[in-house]
Design an enzyme around this catalytic site. Structure first.
Site, PDB file in Angstrom:
ATOM      1  N   LYS A 114     -38.055  32.722 -52.709  1.00 26.12           N
ATOM      2  CA  LYS A 114     -38.911  33.728 -53.299  1.00 26.12           C
ATOM      3  C   LYS A 114     -39.418  33.032 -54.882  1.00 26.12           C
ATOM      4  O   LYS A 114     -40.374  33.045 -55.231  1.00 26.12           O
ATOM      5  CB  LYS A 114     -38.199  34.935 -53.505  1.00 26.12           C
ATOM      6  CG  LYS A 114     -38.127  35.504 -52.088  1.00 26.12           C
ATOM      7  CD  LYS A 114     -37.623  36.932 -52.382  1.00 26.12           C
ATOM      8  CE  LYS A 114     -36.228  37.013 -52.797  1.00 26.12           C
ATOM      9  NZ  LYS A 114     -35.194  36.801 -51.908  1.00 26.12           N
TER      10      LYS A 114
ATOM     11  N   ARG B 112     -35.517  46.311 -53.453  1.00 26.77           N
ATOM     12  CA  ARG B 112     -34.510  45.794 -52.359  1.00 26.77           C
ATOM     13  C   ARG B 112     -33.876  47.208 -51.586  1.00 26.77           C
ATOM     14  O   ARG B 112     -32.982  47.081 -50.683  1.00 26.77           O
ATOM     15  CB  ARG B 112     -33.120  45.308 -53.209  1.00 26.77           C
ATOM     16  CG  ARG B 112     -33.288  43.804 -53.044  1.00 26.77           C
ATOM     17  CD  ARG B 112     -32.031  43.321 -53.884  1.00 26.77           C
ATOM     18  NE  ARG B 112     -31.287  42.127 -53.699  1.00 26.77           N
ATOM     19  CZ  ARG B 112     -31.873  41.073 -54.088  1.00 26.77           C
ATOM     20  NH1 ARG B 112     -32.754  40.957 -55.122  1.00 26.77           N
ATOM     21  NH2 ARG B 112     -31.269  39.924 -53.976  1.00 26.77           N
TER      22      ARG B 112
ATOM     23  N   ARG C  85     -27.532  24.985 -53.335  1.00 26.72           N
ATOM     24  CA  ARG C  85     -27.835  25.688 -54.685  1.00 26.72           C
ATOM     25  C   ARG C  85     -26.578  25.730 -55.535  1.00 26.72           C
ATOM     26  O   ARG C  85     -26.449  25.513 -56.704  1.00 26.72           O
ATOM     27  CB  ARG C  85     -28.656  26.642 -54.674  1.00 26.72           C
ATOM     28  CG  ARG C  85     -29.074  27.215 -56.015  1.00 26.72           C
ATOM     29  CD  ARG C  85     -30.136  28.306 -55.841  1.00 26.72           C
ATOM     30  NE  ARG C  85     -29.668  29.484 -55.044  1.00 26.72           N
ATOM     31  CZ  ARG C  85     -30.218  30.720 -54.759  1.00 26.72           C
ATOM     32  NH1 ARG C  85     -31.597  30.683 -54.914  1.00 26.72           N
ATOM     33  NH2 ARG C  85     -29.849  31.559 -54.421  1.00 26.72           N
TER      34      ARG C  85
ATOM     35  N   ARG D 229     -24.099  28.550 -59.537  1.00 29.23           N
ATOM     36  CA  ARG D 229     -24.342  29.699 -59.443  1.00 29.23           C
ATOM     37  C   ARG D 229     -23.095  30.703 -58.734  1.00 29.23           C
ATOM     38  O   ARG D 229     -22.890  30.379 -57.533  1.00 29.23           O
ATOM     39  CB  ARG D 229     -25.554  30.305 -58.609  1.00 29.23           C
ATOM     40  CG  ARG D 229     -26.290  31.597 -59.223  1.00 29.23           C
ATOM     41  CD  ARG D 229     -27.667  31.534 -58.613  1.00 29.23           C
ATOM     42  NE  ARG D 229     -27.860  32.674 -57.601  1.00 29.23           N
ATOM     43  CZ  ARG D 229     -28.938  33.343 -57.209  1.00 29.23           C
ATOM     44  NH1 ARG D 229     -30.022  32.606 -57.697  1.00 29.23           N
ATOM     45  NH2 ARG D 229     -28.764  34.378 -56.419  1.00 29.23           N
TER      46      ARG D 229
ATOM     47  N   ARG E  91     -24.321  39.067 -48.760  1.00 27.61           N
ATOM     48  CA  ARG E  91     -25.802  39.104 -49.338  1.00 27.61           C
ATOM     49  C   ARG E  91     -26.581  39.327 -48.205  1.00 27.61           C
ATOM     50  O   ARG E  91     -27.631  40.221 -48.159  1.00 27.61           O
ATOM     51  CB  ARG E  91     -26.040  38.159 -50.410  1.00 27.61           C
ATOM     52  CG  ARG E  91     -25.512  38.200 -51.749  1.00 27.61           C
ATOM     53  CD  ARG E  91     -25.214  37.010 -52.351  1.00 27.61           C
ATOM     54  NE  ARG E  91     -26.629  36.316 -52.889  1.00 27.61           N
ATOM     55  CZ  ARG E  91     -27.019  35.154 -53.028  1.00 27.61           C
ATOM     56  NH1 ARG E  91     -25.922  34.101 -53.004  1.00 27.61           N
ATOM     57  NH2 ARG E  91     -27.950  34.602 -53.352  1.00 27.61           N
TER      58      ARG E  91
HETATM   59  P1  ADP Z   1     -31.031  36.334 -54.071  1.00 27.46           P
HETATM   60  O1  ADP Z   1     -32.338  36.760 -53.638  1.00 27.46           O
HETATM   61  O2  ADP Z   1     -30.852  34.902 -53.763  1.00 27.46           O
HETATM   62  O3  ADP Z   1     -30.162  37.072 -53.481  1.00 27.46           O
HETATM   63  P2  ADP Z   1     -31.528  37.594 -56.775  1.00 27.46           P
HETATM   64  O4  ADP Z   1     -31.306  36.708 -58.014  1.00 27.46           O
HETATM   65  O5  ADP Z   1     -32.688  37.920 -56.415  1.00 27.46           O
HETATM   66  O6  ADP Z   1     -31.069  36.351 -55.445  1.00 27.46           O
HETATM   67  O7  ADP Z   1     -30.248  38.607 -56.812  1.00 27.46           O
HETATM   68  C1  ADP Z   1     -28.893  38.309 -57.137  1.00 27.46           C
HETATM   69  C2  ADP Z   1     -28.321  39.511 -56.725  1.00 27.46           C
HETATM   70  O8  ADP Z   1     -28.525  40.603 -58.341  1.00 27.46           O
HETATM   71  C3  ADP Z   1     -28.486  40.481 -55.996  1.00 27.46           C
HETATM   72  O9  ADP Z   1     -27.257  39.973 -54.958  1.00 27.46           O
HETATM   73  C4  ADP Z   1     -27.887  41.861 -56.692  1.00 27.46           C
HETATM   74  O10 ADP Z   1     -26.559  42.054 -56.791  1.00 27.46           O
HETATM   75  C5  ADP Z   1     -28.469  41.857 -57.951  1.00 27.46           C
HETATM   76  N1  ADP Z   1     -29.891  42.251 -57.612  1.00 27.46           N
HETATM   77  C6  ADP Z   1     -31.000  41.517 -57.787  1.00 27.46           C
HETATM   78  N2  ADP Z   1     -32.031  42.350 -57.819  1.00 27.46           N
HETATM   79  C7  ADP Z   1     -31.753  43.440 -57.365  1.00 27.46           C
HETATM   80  C8  ADP Z   1     -32.293  44.718 -56.946  1.00 27.46           C
HETATM   81  N3  ADP Z   1     -33.449  44.936 -56.819  1.00 27.46           N
HETATM   82  N4  ADP Z   1     -31.682  45.775 -56.628  1.00 27.46           N
HETATM   83  C9  ADP Z   1     -29.969  45.767 -56.895  1.00 27.46           C
HETATM   84  N5  ADP Z   1     -29.660  44.570 -57.144  1.00 27.46           N
HETATM   85  C10 ADP Z   1     -30.388  43.464 -57.492  1.00 27.46           C
END
Ligand code: ADP
Length: 193
Positions: free
Chosen positions: A14, A89, A128, A134, A145
């Site tokens: 994304k 989400r 990654r 990370r 996740r």
């Molecule tokens: P990825 O899509 O690779 O998991 P992100 O950077 O989008 O990576 O998200 C990393 C973490 O940040 C998630 O696992 C969650 O803990 C938190 N997070 C990100 N966006 C949200 C959201 N919209 N609602 C709740 N938690 C979020």
């Protein structure tokens, strides 16, 4: 405005595709993960709370991310549009996004799902993790996740299916190939809606 939700499991690309779409359509990038990581880096109170949750691969509470979104909408209203990456989400986040956009007489134009098989996701995120350090890109957190995605986030696609704004794109291929598929979907969508 063109308001795109870029949707897909963790590791589906994304962020990479968002950057290219921003270049092409001059949209404002709203990536809740990036905003949260910035809070963690700056060691704010919110960042300290969020880090524990993120490292476990769980979701940060809805009210926290929704507040972030409201702020971004207010800052960038009246521009060419937004690209939401990693948000919504949960179905509640999707409902709140709808409400927040309606204050500006706006709505979600299109939701694009990037489809990538689990083995490929795992491979990409482990790579990654090694390259960037990370902290949530380790095998145990990645598994959780993906689990959280399936249980809490996939229902968001049914929400947008009902609103007839959800399309899927094959997320395996080169960055350029996938980008072309996405642009094609956006252009088809703009023609028929
Ligand atoms: P990825 O899509 O690779 O998991 P992100 O950077 O989008 O990576 O998200 C990393 C973490 O940040 C998630 O696992 C969650 O803990 C938190 N997070 C990100 N966006 C949200 C959201 N919209 N609602 C709740 N938690 C979020």
């Amino acid at each position: 405005m063109l308001n795109i939700v870029l949707f897909g499991p963790p590791g589906s690309g994304k962020g990479t595709q968002a950057e290219k779409l921003i270049d092409k359509y001059k949209l404002t990038h709203v990536a809740t993960g990036d905003i949260l990581r910035d809070e963690v880096d700056r060691q704010t109170d919110l960042g300290k709370q969020a880090k524990v949750i993120m490292d476990a691969g769980e979701l940060v509470p809805d009210n926290i991310v929704i507040d972030m979104i409201r702020k971004k909408l207010e800052e960038h209203k009246g521009g060419p549009g937004f690209i939401f990456d990693g948000f919504p989400r949960t179905v509640d986040q999707a409902r709140e996004l709808r409400k927040a956009l309606s204050k500006y007489d706006e709505n979600v134009s299109i939701v694009i799902s990037l489809e990538v098989p689990k083995e490929v996701l795992m491979e990409r995120m482990l790579k990654r993790g090694k390259e960037t350090g990370r902290s949530d890109d380790n095998e145990e957190t990645i598994n959780n996740r993906i689990d959280v995605y399936e249980r809490q986030t996939v229902p968001v696609t049914y929400y947008y299916d009902k609103k007839h704004v959800h399309v899927s794109v094959d997320g395996v291929g080169t960055i350029e190939e996938i980008f072309k598929r996405i642009v094609k979907k956006i252009e088809e969508f703009e023609t028929y809606h």
